[in-house]
Design an enzyme around this catalytic site. Structure first.
Site, short mmCIF file in Angstrom:
data_model
loop_
_atom_site.label_atom_id
_atom_site.label_comp_id
_atom_site.label_asym_id
_atom_site.label_seq_id
_atom_site.Cartn_x
_atom_site.Cartn_y
_atom_site.Cartn_z
N SER A 746 44.63 24.82 21.12
CA SER A 746 44.74 25.04 22.56
C SER A 746 45.80 26.06 22.96
CB SER A 746 45.01 23.71 23.28
OG SER A 746 46.27 23.19 22.91
N LYS A 789 48.23 17.56 30.45
CA LYS A 789 48.87 18.88 30.50
C LYS A 789 49.22 19.26 31.93
CE LYS A 789 46.56 20.53 26.29
NZ LYS A 789 45.56 21.44 25.73
#
Length: 842
Positions: A746, A789
């Site tokens: 990611s 996140k």
């Protein structure tokens, strides 16, 4: 001393004269047949088996012509020499001691010819391999056997000594010297004889050889020497003792040795009798108890008293079978086992095995179940009261209840709750059971390595019992409980089997209708059971098991959710547990925020509960110490470090401005989300260096980002770029917190933008973070953990977030209050990232 010598000389002279007379009736030479095991004695009859290839015509001719044969023992293992009793005279001469021994005769050189090899039974026998003293036997009969061998029946006549051994027509021949017993008839000999007879009488009670025929033969023996030989033959002496006894001519000495052998035999017999008596006592004890029980049973029946234990057991089990309402197939099996139980004595170990099995069969809830109480409104209230947040799992549970309300017979759904520790998976299962009105049972699969834990042991093993599934049903006493299989991702496997494979049958709706436990050994319907599995990590759950379950993922709690949980559930629970009242302690919202962000950042609430409990103990100590006169305990954020120790977590903040080559990424961890700084610097030379304890996937992602940016810069070089920066410099890329392992794809676009920023010397916008996987062609691909996140970015003061276009749907999971104030940029290609992230000026 001289008289004793003369006495022996007289005996010796008489013996020599008698020997001369005997020589006229026995042959001077005779064939030797070597034998093993033990010798025979005068008066004994023994068979000698000669195989067909050993019974040669020469041997047959010799037996027919002379009618005598000599039997000498083969020297086996090293044996002790015969005991010598030599009395020295005054003039140094030796007197004959009454035992035949080679030292008593002068050995002439011609007494021993060259060694003669005679093949007997497949073994080469030399003259020095046999004892010189043996038994002269008369051949009584020769019998031809069906297999071609010959049975030669011989009768022991006299002891003899082979003075000279030689070979004649492949036969071992010997010059013989025949001897009679040396007998001194006096009171001492009579005492020896009676002692031997008394010892034999004692042994006759134990030793089968000393039977009535033996006693009769002893009474009819012609001489004391024959009596001694008969008893010695019955004792089956070993080679050394038998040979020594054979070489003893003096009858008194023979009796003395015989008494030693009889005493030893008596000692062994006494030990055998002791062992036998102990065994018999144990057996008789059990037999006695059995007979007494049977008699007691008859007496009780006659007097109309209560039944015995076995009768009561059978009566109780029979009644339980009638009440259990078992299926027909099961009932047939149980009745067969009951009939077997009636025929087994209750003292037998098998009785307890059969009784335990029947108890299990009658205790299982074959047709007992609880009625589902499906009230959607009440179920929703239960879920809301027990859990904060978890909207998607609650919605799925309400859907399940709604289907059951429309179709009560709906079965087969197996739920799997997956999420970090402490987010409420186990308590959610209890809430489902409460909402349905069912009984709840939980057992852990963590570390289970034996498939018998699931499917039970077979009854052939000692201590066998059913598996965990059957045990759970017995305890809840219904066949439709909610059974939680906790920690399904921590199953093990070993040589004892694979529990995960055993669970396949349990969790398959098409198979568990006829689940067979190894111990029960009949099918049980598990389709009515609602199974709920829990785990922390999907990757550790075996794929076949995962395919049979409906997955419900539980994400971690946000800061606001944890504050709400602490206020509504955790603090009241800990106050009650520690004996405190509301007036004794209070927690402000800023204090809870600091506690959660600096000490309990994990996705669940367990660590938060532990720290709140620690503060409650501080309050309890303060209250007791001040005898209730102290002020209310109300810690502020700055007091936490003093009360519960230093910070566990250090929060990263989005610092501004960022230097060229530095970018902020977003990461998912087991403690939730976090921001991640990616730093790059140029060095002299060429190449690409990575540090920061990166995993394989992250290493590949960094290499891919370097290759893509290098290609992108080479394309720009043709336009307005002054030099190939990455081609002419070594670049070092580092992710801080090097002690923390990092992995995943990611951070692909974040590492690429950091490299591009370094090469072009352009800064990245302040307050901007990003996440997304980068492909080799520049595509931005979706990633996971968007909710965590975004929450981490919000906590760190991030104002703008770049994320993959495919992850835009995941923003719906983020509460509106957390999305507020943050601008999101969904992108599909890295060119869009460049336009958004980089400042216009260098």
């Amino acid at each position: 001393m001289a008289e004793k010598k003369d006495k022996y000389r007289v005996k010796l002279d008489g013996y020599k004269n008698e020997e001369t007379k005997l020589k006229s009736s026995f042959p001077d030479e005779v064939m030797i047949i070597p034998i093993m095991n033990s010798p025979i004695f005068p008066g004994m009859i023994a068979p000698i088996i000669l195989t067909e290839n050993r019974f040669t015509p020469e041997l047959d001719e010799h037996l027919s012509k002379y009618g005598y044969v000599a039997l000498n023992l083969i020297k086996g293992q090293k044996t002790e020499e015969s005991v010598k009793i030599v009395v020295a005279s005054d003039n140094g001469s030796d007197l004959y001691d009454g035992d035949i021994d080679e030292d008593d005769f002068e050995d002439d050189d011609d007494d021993y010819e060259e060694a003669i090899n005679v093949d007997v039974g497949g073994t080469d026998i030399k003259d020095k391999d046999i004892f010189r003293v043996g038994m002269l036997c008369k051949v009584a009969k020769k019998i031809k056997l069906p297999d071609g061998s010959v049975n030669v029946l011989v009768h022991g006549i006299k002891r003899y000594r082979a003075n000279k051994i030689y070979k004649n027509k492949d036969l071992m021949m010997a010059k013989v010297e025949v001897y009679d017993d040396i007998l001194e008839e006096d009171d001492e000999l009579d005492a020896y004889t009676r002692s031997v007879i008394n010892q034999v009488k004692k042994l006759s009670e134990i030793n089968p050889y000393f039977n009535e025929e033996m006693k009769l033969a002893m009474l009819n023996t012609p001489s004391p020497g024959s009596l001694a030989d008969l008893v010695a033959f019955a004792l089956s002496l070993d080679i050394a003792e038998g040979q020594d006894f054979l070489e003893t001519l003096v009858v008194k000495k023979r009796f003395a040795k015989l008494l030693v052998y009889l005493k030893r035999e008596q000692d062994v017999a006494d030990i055998q009798k002791k062992i036998s008596d102990e065994v018999n006592d144990t057996v008789n004890k059990y037999q006695r108890e059995y007979f007494l029980r049977e008699q007691l049973k008859v007496i009780r029946n006659e007097l109309g008293m209560d039944e015995d234990d076995k009768t009561r057991d059978i009566k109780r089990i029979t009644q339980a079978i009638e009440e259990a309402n078992m299926p027909e197939e099961v009932l047939k099996t149980v009745k067969e086992e009951l009939n077997r139980l009636e025929s087994i004595p209750d003292s037998s170990p098998e009785y307890n095995v059969a009784r335990t099995y029947l108890n299990w069969m009658t205790d299982l809830p074959w047709n007992k179940s609880t009625e589902d109480i499906v009230d959607i409104k009440k179920a929703k209230e239960i879920l809301e009261n027990d859990h904060y947040g978890l909207e998607k799992p609650k919605e799925r549970i309400l859907e399940l209840l709604a289907v059951r309300k429309l179709r009560p017979s709906y079965d087969g759904t197996i739920l799997c709750l997956v999420g970090p520790p402490g987010v409420g998976k186990t308590s959610l299962g209890k809430s489902i059971a409460s909402a349905l009105g069912r009984k709840f049972y939980r057992f852990s699969l963590g570390g289970m390595r034996d498939e018998a834990e699931i499917k039970g042991h077979r009854r052939t093993y000692i201590g066998a019992m059913p598996g965990k599934i059957m045990q759970a049903l017995k305890r809840v006493e219904v066949n439709n409980p909610v059974i939680m299989l906790d920690e399904i991702d921590k199953l093990g496997s070993s040589f004892q089997g694979d529990p995960a494979s055993a669970l396949l049958e349990v969790l398959d709706p098409e198979q568990n209708k006829t689940f067979i436990d190894n111990y029960i050994d009949v099918s049980f319907d598990l389709s009515k059971v609602l199974f709920i599995a829990t785990g922390n990590y999907i990757g550790n759950i075996p794929e076949p098991l995962l395919d049979r379950m409906e997955l419900i993922e539980l994400s971690g709690y946000t800061l606001e959710e944890k504050i709400a949980i602490a206020t509504k559930w955790v603090i009241p629970k800990q106050l009650e547990k520690h004996g405190l009242k509301r007036r004794d302690i209070s927690f402000s919202v800023p204090t809870l925020k600091r506690l959660i962000s600096d000490y309990a950042r994990e996705p669940g609430v367990r660590a938060m509960e532990q720290y709140i409990a620690k503060l409650c103990r501080k309050a309890a100590l303060l209250k007791v110490s001040s005898k209730g006169k102290a002020a209310k305990f109300a810690p502020n954020p700055d007091d936490l470090e003093k009360l519960i120790g230093g910070k566990v977590f250090q929060s990263e903040k989005a610092e501004a401005p960022l230097a060229p080559g530095v970018a902020i990424g977003l990461a998912w961890t087991s403690f939730g989300g976090d921001i991640l700084f990616i730093e790059t610097i140029p060095l002299k030379g060429k190449g690409f260096k990575l540090t920061g304890q990166l995993g394989d996937v992250m290493n590949e992602s960094a290499t891919l980002a370097y290759s893509y940016v290098k290609k992108l810069l080479q394309a720009d070089l043709k336009k307005d770029q002054e030099e190939d920066f990455l081609g002419s410099h070594e670049v070092h890329l580092h992710l801080p917190a090097g002690a923390t392992p990092k992995d995943g794809p990611s951070a692909g676009i974040t590492m690429a933008i950091a490299l591009y920023s370094l090469a072009t010397n352009r800064k990245i916008k302040a307050g901007l973070a990003m996440t997304g996987e980068l492909s080799l062609t520049g595509k931005v691909m979706p990633v996971g953990g968007i909710k965590e996140k975004v929450l981490a970015a919000k906590r760190a003061g991030i104002k703008e977030i770049i994320l993959p276009q495919a992850n835009q749907k995941d923003l719906k999971e983020v509460p509106e209050r957390h999305r507020k104030g943050v601008k999101f940029y969904p992108v599909t290609h890295f060119h869009e990232v460049l336009k958004i992230a980089l400042t216009k000026s260098k």
